[in-house]
Write a protein that holds these residues in place. Structure first.
Motif, PDB file in Angstrom:
ATOM      1  N   ALA A 208       0.830  -1.202   0.000  1.00 56.06           N
ATOM      2  CA  ALA A 208       0.000   0.000   0.000  1.00 56.06           C
ATOM      3  C   ALA A 208       0.863   1.250   0.000  1.00 56.06           C
ATOM      4  N   GLY A 209       1.967   1.207   0.771  1.00 62.80           N
ATOM      5  CA  GLY A 209       2.796   2.386   0.874  1.00 62.80           C
ATOM      6  C   GLY A 209       3.542   2.713  -0.406  1.00 62.80           C
ATOM      7  N   SER A 210       3.771   1.687  -1.271  1.00 57.71           N
ATOM      8  CA  SER A 210       4.527   1.927  -2.486  1.00 57.71           C
ATOM      9  C   SER A 210       3.687   2.530  -3.602  1.00 57.71           C
ATOM     10  N   THR A 211       2.390   2.632  -3.378  1.00 54.02           N
ATOM     11  CA  THR A 211       1.514   3.201  -4.394  1.00 54.02           C
ATOM     12  C   THR A 211       1.830   4.684  -4.574  1.00 54.02           C
ATOM     13  N   SER A 212       1.916   5.110  -5.814  1.00 51.63           N
ATOM     14  CA  SER A 212       2.258   6.504  -6.076  1.00 51.63           C
ATOM     15  C   SER A 212       1.111   7.426  -5.695  1.00 51.63           C
ATOM     16  N   GLY A 213       1.486   8.638  -5.281  1.00 51.27           N
ATOM     17  CA  GLY A 213       0.470   9.621  -4.928  1.00 51.27           C
ATOM     18  C   GLY A 213      -0.391   9.988  -6.116  1.00 51.27           C
ATOM     19  N   GLY A 214       0.183   9.949  -7.314  1.00 54.81           N
ATOM     20  CA  GLY A 214      -0.590  10.279  -8.511  1.00 54.81           C
ATOM     21  C   GLY A 214      -1.705   9.296  -8.778  1.00 54.81           C
ATOM     22  N   ALA A 215      -1.432   8.000  -8.563  1.00 58.53           N
ATOM     23  CA  ALA A 215      -2.456   6.978  -8.784  1.00 58.53           C
ATOM     24  C   ALA A 215      -3.594   7.134  -7.777  1.00 58.53           C
ATOM     25  N   ILE A 216      -3.241   7.424  -6.521  1.00 60.71           N
ATOM     26  CA  ILE A 216      -4.271   7.617  -5.500  1.00 60.71           C
ATOM     27  C   ILE A 216      -5.103   8.863  -5.826  1.00 60.71           C
ATOM     28  N   ALA A 217      -4.427   9.939  -6.225  1.00 58.72           N
ATOM     29  CA  ALA A 217      -5.144  11.173  -6.568  1.00 58.72           C
ATOM     30  C   ALA A 217      -6.108  10.946  -7.731  1.00 58.72           C
ATOM     31  N   LYS A 218      -5.687  10.126  -8.699  1.00 60.56           N
ATOM     32  CA  LYS A 218      -6.545   9.833  -9.844  1.00 60.56           C
ATOM     33  C   LYS A 218      -7.827   9.144  -9.401  1.00 60.56           C
TER      34      LYS A 218
END
Length: 363
Positions: A208-218
């Motif tokens: 979970a922590g390795s997920t990019s902030g951009g993907a979460i923001a999307k």
């Protein structure tokens, strides 16, 4: 492609009702026309709700538990509060709508979804395990929240008919929000391990922590893009729903049941899918989280609207409903008092749910 089409249809419907909604809603005397508008709005709202679930599940995978299910639950409850608020802010008062919707959510989620889920899970997996500490934490908040909101107003002597004084309304709203806020802090930080499957707590959270902030923001953006049309279309659906119940002479409680069913159907399906995959903890987080968030957020919302608009807000349940609520809470405590669940608990919850359905039409 499906997600893009869903968004296009939802926002096209928003634009259509922004331009022509006033004219369309002024011609509800024609049953076929009103029915067509209702079916259109219902289909768009439910389809958008499934979009919310899809994006929230992606976030759940990226963020992990309990944040994932919390995002979905809060998104769904915001939709519910928007629908209730839309009805309350319309021309006709609906003093019991908030109460009826909250009670419907509790019965549907704690008895209908939990009962069916435990029945299916028991038949498929015989016994299913979960984190007892998480379920206990949920119930320790659900019990006082529901008692304060739905039972105590019947026994206060300052007002009658299950209503509250201004002081009581302000105080109860503050207490409810404070308790719910403390619970969220516990769930998301200090004791977040309570809401994870005990067998999965040894697994590292690095994925979970390795997920990019951009993907979460999307995914957050897409979730909001699916939620906003539902909120904008809520008032139109509420107007048609209110007109239909009045025209058919249906029980007033039916409005709350329909709102609860419309809003929580996607989340219920998500919970049942989780149980089928033997992920009972995720289903518990969804179901008990929905009950907690519904009362924790709906009570302050409807009491605030009542105070600002001068509308009467009836919170106290009828005697038969209080009995069903008490049975549901006791049964839930019994169901989630052990480390495993079986078919029997599911069958008992379903019986209580069917009793609730019968009492809607034959009080």
């Amino acid at each position: 492609m499906t997600g893009a089409l869903r968004l296009a249809v939802a926002w096209a419907t928003v634009l259509a009702f922004a331009w022509f909604g006033k004219t369309w809603l002024g011609d509800l005397a024609q049953p076929w026309f009103a029915g067509g508008l209702f079916a259109w709005l219902l289909a768009v709202i439910v389809w958008s709700a499934f979009g919310v679930v899809h994006e929230a599940e992606d976030l759940a995978h990226r963020l992990g538990e309990p944040l994932g299910t919390l995002v979905l639950t809060l998104a769904i409850v915001i939709i519910e509060v928007a629908l209730i608020s839309a009805v309350m802010l319309s021309a006709k008062e609906a003093p019991t709508l908030g109460r009826d919707t909250m009670f419907a959510v509790l019965m549907i989620v704690l008895n209908g979804v939990v009962g069916l889920g435990l029945l299916v899970g028991g038949l498929r997996h015989h016994q299913q395990s979960y984190n007892l500490q998480g379920a206990s934490a949920f119930l320790s908040v659900i019990i006082p929240l529901t008692t304060i909101a739905l039972i105590i107003p019947n026994f206060t002597s300052s007002t009658a008919d299950g209503t509250l004084t201004t002081l009581q309304a302000v105080a109860f709203s503050v207490f409810t929000l404070a308790l719910y806020g403390v619970f969220l802090l516990i769930q998301t930080s200090r004791h977040s391990d309570f809401f994870k499957d005990a067998q999965e707590q040894t697994v590292s959270g690095s994925d979970a922590g390795s997920t990019s902030g951009g993907a979460i923001a999307k995914h957050v953006f897409l979730l909001l893009a699916n939620v906003v049309p539902i909120v904008l279309l809520a008032k139109s659906l509420a107007a048609i729903l209110d007109h239909g119940i009045a025209a058919l002479g249906a029980p007033s409680a039916l409005g709350g049941v329909l709102i609860a069913a419309i809003v929580f159907t996607p989340e219920a399906i998500s919970a049942l899918k989780a149980i089928a995959r033997n992920e009972l903890q995720r289903a518990i987080n969804l179901c008990l989280g929905a009950a907690t968030s519904t009362v924790g957020l709906t009570v302050p919302a409807i009491l605030t609207i009542g105070l600002l608009t001068g509308q009467t807000v009836v919170l106290g349940l009828k005697p038969t409903e209080m009995t069903l609520l008490a049975v549901t809470l006791i049964l839930s405590m019994q169901t989630f008092s052990g480390l495993r669940t079986t078919v029997l608990e599911g069958a008992v919850h379903l019986v209580v749910f069917f009793v609730y359905l019968v009492l809607i039409f034959s009080p």
